[in-house]
Design a protein around this motif. Structure first.
Motif, PDB file in Angstrom:
ATOM      1  N   VAL A  44     -21.141 -11.351   4.720  1.00  0.00           N
ATOM      2  CA  VAL A  44     -21.722 -12.603   5.210  1.00  0.00           C
ATOM      3  C   VAL A  44     -22.789 -12.251   6.246  1.00  0.00           C
ATOM      4  N   GLY A  45     -23.981 -12.789   6.080  1.00  0.00           N
ATOM      5  CA  GLY A  45     -25.070 -12.521   7.012  1.00  0.00           C
ATOM      6  C   GLY A  45     -24.792 -13.080   8.394  1.00  0.00           C
ATOM      7  N   GLU A  46     -25.357 -12.432   9.411  1.00  0.00           N
ATOM      8  CA  GLU A  46     -25.038 -12.826  10.780  1.00  0.00           C
ATOM      9  C   GLU A  46     -25.543 -14.219  11.152  1.00  0.00           C
ATOM     10  N   ILE A  47     -26.468 -14.789  10.406  1.00  0.00           N
ATOM     11  CA  ILE A  47     -26.887 -16.153  10.722  1.00  0.00           C
ATOM     12  C   ILE A  47     -25.798 -17.162  10.381  1.00  0.00           C
ATOM     13  N   TRP A  48     -24.781 -16.748   9.621  1.00  0.00           N
ATOM     14  CA  TRP A  48     -23.695 -17.641   9.233  1.00  0.00           C
ATOM     15  C   TRP A  48     -22.440 -17.430  10.068  1.00  0.00           C
ATOM     16  N   ILE A  49     -22.518 -16.594  11.094  1.00  0.00           N
ATOM     17  CA  ILE A  49     -21.360 -16.281  11.935  1.00  0.00           C
ATOM     18  C   ILE A  49     -21.608 -16.861  13.324  1.00  0.00           C
TER      19      ILE A  49
END
Length: 139
Positions: A44-49
């Motif tokens: 999962v990309g860090e923009i979604w965390i």
């Protein structure tokens, strides 16, 4: 978490973090997530965390015009997805530009600065991002 408007997020925990060389702003991170309902999602990309508290602030204060003393800095032409989509938050305190990765931290830093510089008895609720956190000032 990845569909729709981007405002529908699901609670979970990060199981693993993978780092690879990044673009202009540092390494790129991907996360393996175990959601509270038992589903898992790798890479999962860090923009979604986000931390739950940060997500809640973003829901409460969605529009930049709702922020007092804070601006979001993004780079729309960047190859770095985080810099392009999320960026960071800046506030100017006593003439010094401060940078925060969290919207909540930036908004609260502004509020703390206002209370400190104006004095507890001279602040107005309209000058603060979170006047409810300073309720004793307005009783």
């Amino acid at each position: 978490w990845s569909g729709g408007t981007g405002w529908n997020w699901f609670p979970g925990r990060v199981w693993d973090v993978k780092e690879s060389p990044g673009a202009e702003y540092g390494p790129e991170k991907k996360y393996d997530v175990v959601f509270d309902d038992g589903d898992t999602e790798p890479n999962v990309g860090e923009i979604w965390i986000a931390k739950k508290a940060d997500y809640e602030v973003c829901l409460e204060k969605r529009d930049e015009e709702d922020w007092i003393g804070v601006k979001n800095v993004r780079f729309p032409d960047s190859k770095d997805e985080y810099a392009r989509m999320i960026g960071w938050y800046e506030t100017c305190l006593d003439g010094v530009q401060r940078v925060y990765s969290s919207l909540g931290e930036a908004l609260r830093a502004h509020d703390k600065h206002i209370v400190k510089t104006k004095g507890r008895n001279n602040c107005l609720a309209a000058e603060l991002n979170f006047p409810e956190e300073h309720h004793l000032l307005f009783e």
